[in-house]
Design a protein around this motif. Structure first.
Motif, PDB file in Angstrom:
ATOM      1  N   TRP A 128      70.924 -10.749  -9.324  1.00 53.41           N
ATOM      2  CA  TRP A 128      70.868 -10.030 -10.602  1.00 53.41           C
ATOM      3  C   TRP A 128      71.610 -10.785 -11.706  1.00 53.41           C
ATOM      4  CZ3 TRP A 128      67.829  -6.128 -12.090  1.00 53.41           C
ATOM      5  CH2 TRP A 128      67.132  -5.438 -11.098  1.00 53.41           C
ATOM      6  N   ALA A 129      72.687 -11.499 -11.345  1.00 60.87           N
ATOM      7  CA  ALA A 129      73.380 -12.318 -12.346  1.00 60.87           C
ATOM      8  C   ALA A 129      72.449 -13.416 -12.860  1.00 60.87           C
ATOM      9  CB  ALA A 129      74.644 -12.933 -11.737  1.00 60.87           C
ATOM     10  N   LEU A 144      59.797  -7.216 -16.987  1.00 58.46           N
ATOM     11  CA  LEU A 144      60.890  -6.406 -17.518  1.00 58.46           C
ATOM     12  C   LEU A 144      60.722  -4.920 -17.201  1.00 58.46           C
ATOM     13  CD1 LEU A 144      61.604  -8.130 -20.960  1.00 58.46           C
ATOM     14  CD2 LEU A 144      62.637  -8.576 -18.728  1.00 58.46           C
ATOM     15  N   PRO A 145      59.527  -4.338 -17.330  1.00 59.31           N
ATOM     16  CA  PRO A 145      59.382  -2.930 -16.940  1.00 59.31           C
ATOM     17  C   PRO A 145      59.711  -2.706 -15.465  1.00 59.31           C
ATOM     18  CG  PRO A 145      57.535  -3.594 -18.316  1.00 59.31           C
ATOM     19  CD  PRO A 145      58.288  -4.846 -17.973  1.00 59.31           C
ATOM     20  N   GLY A 146      59.321  -3.650 -14.612  1.00 58.50           N
ATOM     21  CA  GLY A 146      59.631  -3.532 -13.193  1.00 58.50           C
ATOM     22  C   GLY A 146      61.130  -3.614 -12.934  1.00 58.50           C
ATOM     23  N   LEU A 147      61.811  -4.500 -13.647  1.00 58.63           N
ATOM     24  CA  LEU A 147      63.263  -4.588 -13.522  1.00 58.63           C
ATOM     25  C   LEU A 147      63.930  -3.277 -13.952  1.00 58.63           C
ATOM     26  CD1 LEU A 147      63.918  -8.190 -14.916  1.00 58.63           C
ATOM     27  CD2 LEU A 147      64.113  -7.444 -12.530  1.00 58.63           C
ATOM     28  N   LEU A 148      63.447  -2.717 -15.042  1.00 55.14           N
ATOM     29  CA  LEU A 148      64.003  -1.443 -15.503  1.00 55.14           C
ATOM     30  C   LEU A 148      63.731  -0.331 -14.492  1.00 55.14           C
ATOM     31  CD1 LEU A 148      63.147  -1.604 -19.320  1.00 55.14           C
ATOM     32  CD2 LEU A 148      65.407  -1.830 -18.257  1.00 55.14           C
ATOM     33  N   ASP A 149      62.563  -0.353 -13.856  1.00 58.53           N
ATOM     34  CA  ASP A 149      62.267   0.637 -12.812  1.00 58.53           C
ATOM     35  C   ASP A 149      63.298   0.552 -11.682  1.00 58.53           C
ATOM     36  OD1 ASP A 149      60.003   1.505 -14.155  1.00 58.53           O
ATOM     37  OD2 ASP A 149      58.602   0.337 -12.925  1.00 58.53           O
ATOM     38  N   THR A 150      63.582  -0.667 -11.239  1.00 59.58           N
ATOM     39  CA  THR A 150      64.534  -0.866 -10.141  1.00 59.58           C
ATOM     40  C   THR A 150      65.936  -0.439 -10.555  1.00 59.58           C
ATOM     41  OG1 THR A 150      63.222  -2.706  -9.290  1.00 59.58           O
ATOM     42  CG2 THR A 150      65.505  -2.565  -8.557  1.00 59.58           C
ATOM     43  N   ASN A 167      73.821  -3.657 -14.215  1.00 63.19           N
ATOM     44  CA  ASN A 167      74.133  -3.128 -15.542  1.00 63.19           C
ATOM     45  C   ASN A 167      74.066  -4.236 -16.596  1.00 63.19           C
ATOM     46  OD1 ASN A 167      75.401  -0.855 -17.262  1.00 63.19           O
ATOM     47  ND2 ASN A 167      76.820  -2.546 -17.578  1.00 63.19           N
ATOM     48  N   GLN A 168      74.503  -5.434 -16.229  1.00 67.21           N
ATOM     49  CA  GLN A 168      74.423  -6.562 -17.159  1.00 67.21           C
ATOM     50  C   GLN A 168      72.963  -6.879 -17.493  1.00 67.21           C
ATOM     51  OE1 GLN A 168      75.332 -10.601 -15.736  1.00 67.21           O
ATOM     52  NE2 GLN A 168      76.657 -10.835 -17.522  1.00 67.21           N
ATOM     53  N   THR A 169      72.104  -6.848 -16.472  1.00 65.86           N
ATOM     54  CA  THR A 169      70.683  -7.097 -16.725  1.00 65.86           C
ATOM     55  C   THR A 169      70.104  -6.022 -17.626  1.00 65.86           C
ATOM     56  OG1 THR A 169      70.414  -8.213 -14.586  1.00 65.86           O
ATOM     57  CG2 THR A 169      68.422  -7.410 -15.652  1.00 65.86           C
TER      58      THR A 169
END
Length: 222
Positions: A128-129, A144-150, A167-169
Protein backbone atom coordinates in the motif's frame (compact mmCIF):
# COMPACT_ATOMS: atom_id res chain seq x y z
CA UNK A 1 34.66 -8.34 4.97
CA UNK A 2 33.78 -10.04 8.25
CA UNK A 3 36.34 -7.91 10.06
CA UNK A 4 34.90 -4.73 8.53
CA UNK A 5 31.37 -5.73 9.53
CA UNK A 6 32.54 -6.59 13.05
CA UNK A 7 34.28 -3.24 13.33
CA UNK A 8 31.14 -1.39 12.24
CA UNK A 9 29.00 -3.35 14.70
CA UNK A 10 31.38 -2.27 17.45
CA UNK A 11 31.22 1.34 16.23
CA UNK A 12 27.42 1.27 16.21
CA UNK A 13 27.37 -0.24 19.69
CA UNK A 14 29.52 2.65 20.85
CA UNK A 15 26.96 5.12 19.47
CA UNK A 16 24.12 3.55 21.49
CA UNK A 17 22.19 5.92 23.77
CA UNK A 18 20.11 4.07 26.40
CA UNK A 19 17.49 6.83 26.51
CA UNK A 20 17.12 6.79 22.74
CA UNK A 21 16.81 3.00 22.77
CA UNK A 22 14.06 3.25 25.36
CA UNK A 23 12.16 5.77 23.23
CA UNK A 24 12.68 3.73 20.05
CA UNK A 25 11.57 0.48 21.67
CA UNK A 26 8.18 2.02 22.40
CA UNK A 27 7.77 2.20 18.60
CA UNK A 28 9.11 -1.31 18.04
CA UNK A 29 12.62 -0.27 16.94
CA UNK A 30 15.28 -2.12 18.94
CA UNK A 31 18.22 0.26 18.60
CA UNK A 32 19.49 3.40 20.30
CA UNK A 33 21.67 5.01 17.64
CA UNK A 34 20.95 8.61 16.73
CA UNK A 35 19.95 8.63 13.05
CA UNK A 36 22.12 11.68 12.32
CA UNK A 37 25.12 9.75 13.65
CA UNK A 38 24.10 6.76 11.55
CA UNK A 39 23.91 8.92 8.44
CA UNK A 40 27.36 10.34 9.20
CA UNK A 41 28.80 6.81 9.24
CA UNK A 42 27.02 6.08 5.94
CA UNK A 43 28.42 9.26 4.40
CA UNK A 44 31.92 8.16 5.35
CA UNK A 45 31.45 4.67 3.91
CA UNK A 46 29.72 5.80 0.70
CA UNK A 47 27.99 3.20 -1.51
CA UNK A 48 29.25 -0.34 -0.88
CA UNK A 49 26.85 -3.06 -1.98
CA UNK A 50 28.84 -6.03 -0.67
CA UNK A 51 29.28 -4.38 2.72
CA UNK A 52 25.59 -3.51 2.80
CA UNK A 53 24.70 -7.18 2.30
CA UNK A 54 27.11 -8.15 5.07
CA UNK A 55 25.57 -5.65 7.46
CA UNK A 56 22.05 -6.79 6.59
CA UNK A 57 22.97 -10.41 7.32
CA UNK A 58 23.83 -9.52 10.94
CA UNK A 59 20.12 -9.12 11.80
CA UNK A 60 21.11 -6.08 13.89
CA UNK A 61 18.64 -3.22 13.48
CA UNK A 62 21.17 -0.37 13.49
CA UNK A 63 23.40 -2.32 11.08
CA UNK A 64 20.47 -2.95 8.76
CA UNK A 65 19.58 0.73 8.75
CA UNK A 66 23.19 1.51 7.84
CA UNK A 67 23.04 -1.15 5.11
CA UNK A 68 20.03 0.54 3.55
CA UNK A 69 21.93 3.84 3.41
CA UNK A 70 25.01 2.45 1.65
CA UNK A 71 23.45 -0.16 -0.65
CA UNK A 72 22.82 0.11 -4.38
CA UNK A 73 19.00 -0.22 -4.71
CA UNK A 74 18.99 -1.37 -8.32
CA UNK A 75 21.45 -4.19 -7.56
CA UNK A 76 18.89 -6.29 -5.70
CA UNK A 77 16.85 -8.97 -7.45
CA UNK A 78 13.09 -9.09 -6.89
CA UNK A 79 13.28 -12.18 -4.68
CA UNK A 80 16.03 -10.62 -2.56
CA UNK A 81 13.84 -7.60 -1.85
CA UNK A 82 10.87 -9.80 -1.04
CA UNK A 83 12.95 -11.80 1.43
CA UNK A 84 14.40 -8.66 2.99
CA UNK A 85 10.96 -7.15 3.52
CA UNK A 86 9.71 -10.29 5.25
CA UNK A 87 12.78 -10.19 7.52
CA UNK A 88 12.38 -6.47 8.28
CA UNK A 89 10.07 -6.50 11.29
CA UNK A 90 11.42 -3.33 12.95
CA UNK A 91 9.23 -0.44 11.70
CA UNK A 92 12.14 1.87 10.85
CA UNK A 93 13.94 -0.85 8.86
CA UNK A 94 10.69 -1.65 7.06
CA UNK A 95 10.09 2.02 6.29
CA UNK A 96 13.61 2.71 5.02
CA UNK A 97 13.68 -0.47 2.94
CA UNK A 98 10.49 0.52 1.14
CA UNK A 99 11.30 4.20 0.73
CA UNK A 100 15.06 4.18 0.14
CA UNK A 101 15.45 0.92 -1.75
CA UNK A 102 12.30 -0.66 -3.17
CA UNK A 103 10.90 2.57 -4.61
CA UNK A 104 14.13 2.93 -6.62
CA UNK A 105 14.10 -0.67 -7.81
CA UNK A 106 13.05 -1.79 -11.30
CA UNK A 107 11.01 -4.48 -9.48
CA UNK A 108 8.91 -1.99 -7.51
CA UNK A 109 5.68 -2.43 -9.48
CA UNK A 110 5.80 -6.22 -9.48
CA UNK A 111 6.46 -6.21 -5.76
CA UNK A 112 3.68 -3.66 -5.17
CA UNK A 113 1.10 -5.91 -6.77
CA UNK A 114 2.22 -9.00 -4.91
CA UNK A 115 2.64 -7.36 -1.53
CA UNK A 116 -0.69 -5.53 -1.55
CA UNK A 117 -2.51 -8.86 -1.75
CA UNK A 118 -0.27 -10.62 0.81
CA UNK A 119 -2.02 -12.12 3.86
CA UNK A 120 0.72 -10.77 6.15
CA UNK A 121 -0.48 -7.26 7.11
CA UNK A 122 3.08 -5.95 7.52
CA UNK A 123 3.97 -7.08 4.01
CA UNK A 124 0.66 -5.74 2.69
CA UNK A 125 1.42 -2.36 4.26
CA UNK A 126 4.51 -2.13 2.06
CA UNK A 127 2.36 -2.79 -0.99
CA UNK A 128 0.00 0.00 0.00
CA UNK A 129 2.94 2.36 0.60
CA UNK A 130 4.08 1.67 -2.97
CA UNK A 131 0.50 2.19 -4.16
CA UNK A 132 0.45 5.64 -2.56
CA UNK A 133 3.63 6.43 -4.47
CA UNK A 134 2.00 5.40 -7.74
CA UNK A 135 -1.16 7.40 -7.01
CA UNK A 136 0.99 10.48 -6.50
CA UNK A 137 3.46 10.02 -9.36
CA UNK A 138 2.09 7.59 -11.94
CA UNK A 139 -1.64 6.94 -11.47
CA UNK A 140 -2.24 5.86 -15.07
CA UNK A 141 -3.42 2.26 -15.14
CA UNK A 142 -4.40 2.11 -11.49
CA UNK A 143 -7.97 1.08 -10.65
CA UNK A 144 -8.73 3.95 -8.28
CA UNK A 145 -12.40 2.98 -7.74
CA UNK A 146 -11.26 -0.56 -6.94
CA UNK A 147 -8.69 0.74 -4.46
CA UNK A 148 -11.36 2.84 -2.78
CA UNK A 149 -13.63 -0.22 -2.61
CA UNK A 150 -10.91 -2.18 -0.79
CA UNK A 151 -10.11 0.71 1.55
CA UNK A 152 -13.78 1.19 2.36
CA UNK A 153 -14.21 -2.51 3.15
CA UNK A 154 -10.96 -3.26 4.98
CA UNK A 155 -9.26 -0.18 6.44
CA UNK A 156 -11.40 0.25 9.55
CA UNK A 157 -10.40 -3.10 11.05
CA UNK A 158 -6.90 -3.41 9.57
CA UNK A 159 -3.88 -3.77 11.91
CA UNK A 160 -2.13 -0.48 12.69
CA UNK A 161 0.65 -0.45 10.09
CA UNK A 162 -1.61 -1.67 7.31
CA UNK A 163 -4.32 0.77 8.34
CA UNK A 164 -1.85 3.66 8.27
CA UNK A 165 -0.66 2.72 4.75
CA UNK A 166 -4.19 2.29 3.41
CA UNK A 167 -5.18 5.62 4.93
CA UNK A 168 -2.25 7.27 3.13
CA UNK A 169 -3.46 5.84 -0.18
CA UNK A 170 -6.97 7.11 0.57
CA UNK A 171 -5.61 10.59 1.24
CA UNK A 172 -3.42 10.57 -1.87
CA UNK A 173 -6.36 9.56 -4.06
CA UNK A 174 -8.38 12.42 -2.61
CA UNK A 175 -5.55 14.89 -3.08
CA UNK A 176 -4.45 13.87 -6.56
CA UNK A 177 -7.74 12.84 -8.22
CA UNK A 178 -10.44 15.51 -8.29
CA UNK A 179 -12.86 13.01 -9.80
CA UNK A 180 -12.57 10.68 -6.79
CA UNK A 181 -12.15 13.35 -4.13
CA UNK A 182 -15.75 13.44 -2.91
CA UNK A 183 -15.83 9.67 -2.40
CA UNK A 184 -12.44 9.69 -0.65
CA UNK A 185 -13.66 12.40 1.72
CA UNK A 186 -16.86 10.48 2.37
CA UNK A 187 -15.01 7.23 3.14
CA UNK A 188 -12.68 9.07 5.49
CA UNK A 189 -15.53 10.73 7.34
CA UNK A 190 -17.59 7.55 7.72
CA UNK A 191 -14.72 5.32 8.83
CA UNK A 192 -13.19 7.92 11.14
CA UNK A 193 -9.75 6.28 10.98
CA UNK A 194 -7.08 8.41 12.77
CA UNK A 195 -9.66 11.09 13.50
CA UNK A 196 -8.34 11.49 17.04
CA UNK A 197 -4.67 11.00 16.21
CA UNK A 198 -2.56 13.42 18.31
CA UNK A 199 -1.10 15.96 15.89
CA UNK A 200 1.56 18.52 16.91
CA UNK A 201 0.88 22.23 16.26
CA UNK A 202 1.64 23.35 12.69
CA UNK A 203 1.39 19.75 11.43
CA UNK A 204 -1.40 18.35 9.27
CA UNK A 205 -3.58 15.66 10.80
CA UNK A 206 -3.36 12.19 9.19
CA UNK A 207 -7.18 12.02 9.35
CA UNK A 208 -7.90 11.74 5.61
CA UNK A 209 -10.61 14.44 5.27
CA UNK A 210 -8.44 17.04 7.01
CA UNK A 211 -5.31 15.91 5.14
CA UNK A 212 -7.04 15.99 1.75
CA UNK A 213 -8.69 19.36 2.34
CA UNK A 214 -5.47 20.99 3.54
CA UNK A 215 -3.34 19.69 0.66
CA UNK A 216 -5.94 20.71 -1.94
CA UNK A 217 -6.15 24.15 -0.34
CA UNK A 218 -2.38 24.54 -0.63
CA UNK A 219 -2.42 23.41 -4.27
CA UNK A 220 -5.12 25.90 -5.13
CA UNK A 221 -3.38 28.69 -3.21
CA UNK A 222 -0.04 28.00 -4.81
Amino acid sequence: MQAVVAGLLAELAGLEDPRMREANEKRGDDHGVNLSSLRAVAKRLKTQQELACGLWATDNTAARLLALLICRPKAFERQELDTMLREARAPKVHDWLVNYVVKKSPHAEELRVGWTADPDPVVASAGWALTSERVAKQPEGLDLPGLLDTIEADMKDAPDRLQWAMNQTLAFIGIESAGHRARALDIGERLGVLKDYPTPPNCTSPFAPIWISEMVRRQQAG
